[in-house]
Write a protein that holds these residues in place. Structure first.
Motif, PDB file in Angstrom:
ATOM      1  N   SER A 192      34.269  41.498  41.373  1.00 56.64           N
ATOM      2  CA  SER A 192      33.276  42.260  42.131  1.00 56.64           C
ATOM      3  C   SER A 192      31.903  42.123  41.489  1.00 56.64           C
ATOM      4  CB  SER A 192      33.675  43.741  42.171  1.00 56.64           C
ATOM      5  OG  SER A 192      32.657  44.526  42.749  1.00 56.64           O
ATOM      6  N   ARG A 193      30.880  42.220  42.312  1.00 57.71           N
ATOM      7  CA  ARG A 193      29.513  42.229  41.798  1.00 57.71           C
ATOM      8  C   ARG A 193      28.985  43.651  41.642  1.00 57.71           C
ATOM      9  NH1 ARG A 193      27.353  37.344  41.588  1.00 57.71           N
ATOM     10  NH2 ARG A 193      25.287  38.257  41.258  1.00 57.71           N
ATOM     11  N   LYS A 194      29.777  44.640  42.076  1.00 63.66           N
ATOM     12  CA  LYS A 194      29.331  46.025  41.972  1.00 63.66           C
ATOM     13  C   LYS A 194      29.218  46.442  40.513  1.00 63.66           C
ATOM     14  CE  LYS A 194      31.123  47.720  46.385  1.00 63.66           C
ATOM     15  NZ  LYS A 194      32.026  48.697  47.055  1.00 63.66           N
ATOM     16  N   GLY A 195      28.124  47.114  40.197  1.00 56.17           N
ATOM     17  CA  GLY A 195      27.946  47.642  38.853  1.00 56.17           C
ATOM     18  C   GLY A 195      27.690  46.599  37.788  1.00 56.17           C
ATOM     19  N   ARG A 196      27.301  45.404  38.180  1.00 57.72           N
ATOM     20  CA  ARG A 196      27.109  44.359  37.165  1.00 57.72           C
ATOM     21  C   ARG A 196      26.039  44.728  36.147  1.00 57.72           C
ATOM     22  NH1 ARG A 196      28.720  38.212  38.083  1.00 57.72           N
ATOM     23  NH2 ARG A 196      30.753  38.617  38.984  1.00 57.72           N
ATOM     24  N   TRP A 197      25.047  45.506  36.585  1.00 55.96           N
ATOM     25  CA  TRP A 197      23.994  45.907  35.649  1.00 55.96           C
ATOM     26  C   TRP A 197      24.567  46.690  34.474  1.00 55.96           C
ATOM     27  CZ3 TRP A 197      23.590  51.044  34.642  1.00 55.96           C
ATOM     28  CH2 TRP A 197      24.156  51.924  35.573  1.00 55.96           C
ATOM     29  N   ALA A 198      25.639  47.446  34.712  1.00 53.93           N
ATOM     30  CA  ALA A 198      26.209  48.280  33.653  1.00 53.93           C
ATOM     31  C   ALA A 198      27.029  47.473  32.654  1.00 53.93           C
ATOM     32  CB  ALA A 198      27.074  49.377  34.270  1.00 53.93           C
ATOM     33  N   TYR A 199      27.421  46.262  33.037  1.00 55.25           N
ATOM     34  CA  TYR A 199      28.278  45.434  32.182  1.00 55.25           C
ATOM     35  C   TYR A 199      27.623  44.083  31.904  1.00 55.25           C
ATOM     36  CZ  TYR A 199      31.718  48.811  33.889  1.00 55.25           C
ATOM     37  OH  TYR A 199      32.379  49.966  34.221  1.00 55.25           O
ATOM     38  N   ALA A 200      26.297  44.052  31.905  1.00 56.43           N
ATOM     39  CA  ALA A 200      25.591  42.773  31.825  1.00 56.43           C
ATOM     40  C   ALA A 200      26.007  41.967  30.601  1.00 56.43           C
ATOM     41  CB  ALA A 200      24.083  43.016  31.823  1.00 56.43           C
ATOM     42  N   GLU A 201      26.055  42.614  29.441  1.00 59.96           N
ATOM     43  CA  GLU A 201      26.423  41.890  28.221  1.00 59.96           C
ATOM     44  C   GLU A 201      27.858  41.390  28.311  1.00 59.96           C
ATOM     45  OE1 GLU A 201      27.103  42.641  23.431  1.00 59.96           O
ATOM     46  OE2 GLU A 201      26.260  44.227  24.679  1.00 59.96           O
ATOM     47  N   TRP A 202      28.754  42.234  28.817  1.00 61.32           N
ATOM     48  CA  TRP A 202      30.160  41.837  28.921  1.00 61.32           C
ATOM     49  C   TRP A 202      30.320  40.639  29.847  1.00 61.32           C
ATOM     50  CZ3 TRP A 202      33.786  41.837  32.983  1.00 61.32           C
ATOM     51  CH2 TRP A 202      35.111  41.584  32.583  1.00 61.32           C
ATOM     52  N   LEU A 228      47.816  39.049  40.354  1.00 63.81           N
ATOM     53  CA  LEU A 228      48.635  40.245  40.151  1.00 63.81           C
ATOM     54  C   LEU A 228      47.807  41.522  40.091  1.00 63.81           C
ATOM     55  CD1 LEU A 228      51.352  39.188  37.545  1.00 63.81           C
ATOM     56  CD2 LEU A 228      51.601  39.519  40.010  1.00 63.81           C
ATOM     57  N   TYR A 229      46.513  41.391  39.812  1.00 65.33           N
ATOM     58  CA  TYR A 229      45.633  42.556  39.699  1.00 65.33           C
ATOM     59  C   TYR A 229      44.497  42.455  40.722  1.00 65.33           C
ATOM     60  CZ  TYR A 229      47.739  43.459  35.058  1.00 65.33           C
ATOM     61  OH  TYR A 229      48.597  43.720  34.014  1.00 65.33           O
ATOM     62  N   PRO A 230      44.803  42.369  41.997  1.00 60.58           N
ATOM     63  CA  PRO A 230      43.720  42.254  42.978  1.00 60.58           C
ATOM     64  C   PRO A 230      42.901  43.537  43.031  1.00 60.58           C
ATOM     65  CG  PRO A 230      45.777  42.715  44.091  1.00 60.58           C
ATOM     66  CD  PRO A 230      46.124  42.464  42.649  1.00 60.58           C
ATOM     67  N   ARG A 231      41.627  43.380  43.262  1.00 57.96           N
ATOM     68  CA  ARG A 231      40.785  44.563  43.473  1.00 57.96           C
ATOM     69  C   ARG A 231      40.963  44.977  44.930  1.00 57.96           C
ATOM     70  NH1 ARG A 231      35.697  46.256  44.933  1.00 57.96           N
ATOM     71  NH2 ARG A 231      34.911  48.007  43.697  1.00 57.96           N
ATOM     72  N   ALA A 232      42.033  45.694  45.179  1.00 50.67           N
ATOM     73  CA  ALA A 232      42.441  46.018  46.539  1.00 50.67           C
ATOM     74  C   ALA A 232      43.063  47.407  46.547  1.00 50.67           C
ATOM     75  CB  ALA A 232      43.436  44.970  47.044  1.00 50.67           C
ATOM     76  N   TRP A 253      34.933  50.978  37.675  1.00 56.13           N
ATOM     77  CA  TRP A 253      33.648  51.218  38.332  1.00 56.13           C
ATOM     78  C   TRP A 253      33.907  51.742  39.738  1.00 56.13           C
ATOM     79  CZ3 TRP A 253      28.762  51.536  36.816  1.00 56.13           C
ATOM     80  CH2 TRP A 253      27.770  51.599  37.798  1.00 56.13           C
ATOM     81  N   GLY A 254      33.312  52.897  40.039  1.00 52.48           N
ATOM     82  CA  GLY A 254      33.469  53.425  41.388  1.00 52.48           C
ATOM     83  C   GLY A 254      34.639  54.373  41.496  1.00 52.48           C
ATOM     84  N   GLU A 255      35.512  54.103  42.458  1.00 55.05           N
ATOM     85  CA  GLU A 255      36.561  55.056  42.783  1.00 55.05           C
ATOM     86  C   GLU A 255      37.612  55.165  41.682  1.00 55.05           C
ATOM     87  OE1 GLU A 255      37.563  51.155  44.876  1.00 55.05           O
ATOM     88  OE2 GLU A 255      35.807  52.402  44.487  1.00 55.05           O
TER      89      GLU A 255
END
Length: 335
Positions: free
Chosen positions: A35-45, A69-73, A219-221
């Protein structure tokens, strides 16, 4: 939406985990890569994770094994994030290896109906296949999750301090009322936003209580187990922005070596953060204005000595591991 129903007994048995859940952080970090959501919070990572995966030869493992096995779904198998793994990577890995084959087949069937399971998923019913899978998980964890464990622990300690303030001010209900924008306490129900979920569902705790696990990479829900018979656990996102409440520290508690190193006001501010302090409390402890205390807090945060979390309109400053070490070294006693 997920609605979690509490009884009085459940409120008494609700707790906030003291450490990250390393197996869940594996799952959440894999979701970050999807996901591209919240990328600003994890920029270094983000900058380092891909490089580490490439250098460790894990890109194919990521693409062909882990991401499927770990879909973001709306669903991924519950057995991949065992409830007994909070704070203990080894326990989590052992639980995955010990998963009964029948449970694996059932949960893979749910995954297949939801987003599609990889063709080889059934092989995980074999013990040796699960051991090999766990070796891959460990390699991934060591490459991209373990380097951030100290930051995650510092953020969780700050979050626990914020929840503690809520608990002291308003009891367990006060603690539940400040869990962030995705969770809303409407007694006796905790409403949890589930944007990816297609249908509402209810979880009745029935005296089991609830373990709240702040997550660094989520991140998020928030996320709970799909199976209501499993131990009730709710993983929720730490807010990656400033803010939340704490307790004051006396100005005369600043010690000589720290004062020499940091200056008197900043040394007092650092010691105040040892028990959690708002900017206003830092200002009172140091005898400076609120804007001045805010500047001191910013300097300490930029130096990696404190972390700051938001809780409603207030902010809470707490020590990072580096800040605690400096305080111990400068005072000769625990910070």
């Amino acid at each position: 939406m997920l609605r979690i129903h509490f009884s009085d007994g459940d409120l008494a048995r609700t707790r906030v985990a003291a450490a990250p859940d390393p197996v869940w952080e594996i799952a959440a970090s894999l979701h970050r890569l999807q996901s591209r959501k919240g990328r600003w919070a994890y920029a270094e990572w983000y900058r380092t994770a891909r490089q580490q995966l490439r250098e460790k030869g894990l890109e194919q493992v990521l693409r062909n094994v882990l991401l499927p096995l770990y879909p973001r779904a709306a669903y991924f198998p519950d057995f991949l994030t065992p409830a007994d793994a909070v704070g203990d990577l080894d326990a989590g890995m052992d639980s995955i290896v010990a998963t009964p084959p029948r449970r694996i087949l059932v949960e893979m069937a749910v995954l297949d109906r939801t987003v599609g399971a990889p063709a080889w998923a059934g092989q995980l019913t074999g013990l040796e296949a699960r051991k090999e899978f766990v070796r891959m998980l460990r390699a991934y964890h060591d490459a991209v999750v373990a380097p951030y464990e100290e930051q995650a622990q510092a953020r969780i300690e700050a979050e626990r301090a914020a929840r503690c303030r809520g608990l002291l001010d308003g009891g367990v209900e006060g603690m539940l009322s400040g869990l962030g924008p995705m969770l809303r306490w409407r007694p006796p129900v905790l409403e949890v936003s589930y944007p990816r979920q297609t249908a509402d569902r209810d979880l009745y705790l029935r005296g089991r209580g609830l373990t709240l696990v702040p997550s660094y990479f989520n991140w998020g829900e928030p996320v709970a187990f799909a199976d209501p018979q499993l131990p009730p656990v709710l993983w929720y996102s730490l807010l990656h922005e400033p803010g939340s409440p704490g307790t004051p520290c006396r100005a005369d508690s600043a010690d000589g070596p720290l004062t020499t190193l940091l200056g008197r006001a900043r040394a007092v501010a650092l010691r105040a953060a040892a028990t959690g302090a708002t900017t206003a409390e830092m200002a009172r402890a140091a005898g400076v204005s609120a804007p001045s205390a805010s500047r001191h807090a910013t300097a300490l945060r930029d130096a990696g000595l404190i972390t700051t979390v938001r809780h409603g309109p207030a902010v809470l400053h707490t020590l990072t591991p580096a800040g605690a070490s400096l305080l111990r070294a400068g005072t000769g006693r625990p910070g």
